[in-house]
Design an enzyme around this catalytic site. Structure first.
Site, PDB file in Angstrom:
ATOM      1  N   LYS A   1      47.751  45.705  38.399  1.00 38.77           N
ATOM      2  CA  LYS A   1      48.083  44.833  39.539  1.00 38.77           C
ATOM      3  C   LYS A   1      49.594  44.799  39.731  1.00 38.77           C
ATOM      4  O   LYS A   1      50.337  44.468  38.792  1.00 38.77           O
ATOM      5  CB  LYS A   1      47.529  43.438  39.252  1.00 38.77           C
ATOM      6  CG  LYS A   1      47.364  42.553  40.473  1.00 38.77           C
ATOM      7  CD  LYS A   1      46.637  41.278  40.062  1.00 38.77           C
ATOM      8  CE  LYS A   1      46.450  40.339  41.226  1.00 38.77           C
ATOM      9  NZ  LYS A   1      45.962  39.024  40.785  1.00 38.77           N
TER      10      LYS A   1
HETATM   11  C1  E4P Z   1      44.782  37.197  43.461  1.00 42.92           C
HETATM   12  O1  E4P Z   1      44.407  38.133  42.781  1.00 42.92           O
HETATM   13  C2  E4P Z   1      45.350  35.959  42.912  1.00 42.92           C
HETATM   14  O2  E4P Z   1      45.056  35.897  41.535  1.00 42.92           O
HETATM   15  C3  E4P Z   1      44.759  34.717  43.479  1.00 42.92           C
HETATM   16  O3  E4P Z   1      43.675  34.938  44.320  1.00 42.92           O
HETATM   17  C4  E4P Z   1      45.749  33.697  43.931  1.00 42.92           C
HETATM   18  O4  E4P Z   1      45.063  32.573  44.394  1.00 42.92           O
HETATM   19  P1  E4P Z   1      45.683  31.114  44.499  1.00 42.92           P
HETATM   20  O5  E4P Z   1      46.368  31.015  45.823  1.00 42.92           O
HETATM   21  O6  E4P Z   1      44.485  30.226  44.421  1.00 42.92           O
HETATM   22  O7  E4P Z   1      46.633  30.942  43.358  1.00 42.92           O
END
Ligand code: E4P
Length: 217
Positions: A87
């Site tokens: 990622k």
């Molecule tokens: C994406 O992979 C992130 O981990 C995640 O969806 C972020 O979400 P949040 O806005 O709830 O922190």
């Protein structure tokens, strides 16, 4: 549509896996910290544990913000398990690192995407997944779903293979609306998956069936 769970909590990951509908897991440094997983070694071990608990893709985020650092960390993460998806943040070094990993056949997830232009760059760099953050856009009174719709249009125009991973999902309606738009994947908390089960007519209908069965036995 693939269902990913967005957490580093092993119990929740196992619960979603047990339901039989889970296709993978996404994590980020904040989700790791929330579970009290700190320190490089503990974090790497936690990724191994998550991979053992599920069958699908597991996104593991790099911390480096420079190209060389991203490549080094990404290679270390990818070596943990073939399920690992590297990622990478949507910055110039992240795009460059995405191209590096896609050329090597290593799966990538370009994260922190908030515009169609960023999604276009991720696709050009060969990303396996692109993660537009729906909920965080909604939080600032911007139409997160519309971003997913526009990315879908652009990707379909050119036949990009990058999968749209609707991230920052907050509730079941986000999941349903993303499914209507044609998002390839969604990632959200356990409640956004289990919440799809619920309907009062299912509960009352089942109660009636069981009561009628009991009458004859
Ligand atoms: C994406 O992979 C992130 O981990 C995640 O969806 C972020 O979400 P949040 O806005 O709830 O922190």
């Amino acid at each position: 549509m693939k269902f990913f769970i967005d957490t580093a909590n092993l119990d929740q990951i196992k619960e979603a896996q047990d339901l039989g509908v889970l296709d993978g897991v996404t994590t980020n440094p904040s989700l790791m910290a929330k579970e009290g997983i700190t320190g490089a070694e503990n974090i790497l071990q936690h990724y191994r544990d998550i991979c053992e608990a599920v069958e699908g893709d597991v996104s593991a985020e790099v911390i480096a913000t420079d190209y060389e650092g991203m490549v080094k960390q990404g290679e270390e993460l990818a070596a943990l398990n073939p399920q690992i998806v590297v990622k990478l943040p949507m910055i110039a070094a992240g795009v460059k690192a995405c191209k590096y990993f896609s050329d090597k056949g290593i799966k990538t997830n370009v994260t922190l995407v908030f515009s169609v232009g960023q999604a276009l760059l991720a696709a050009k760099a060969g990303a396996t997944y692109v993660s537009p953050f729906l909920g965080r856009l909604d939080d600032i009174s911007t139409d997160g779903l519309n971003l997913i719709k526009e990315i879908r249009l652009v990707y379909d125009n050119y036949g990009f293979k990058t999968q749209i991973l609707a991230a920052s999902i907050r509730n079941t309606m986000h999941v349903i609306n993303c499914a209507k738009i044609g998002s390839d994947v969604m990632t959200g908390p356990l409640s956004s998956i289990t919440g799809l089960l619920k309907h009062p007519l299912t509960d009352s209908g089942l109660a009636q069936f069981l009561a009628d069965y009991a009458k004859g036995n």
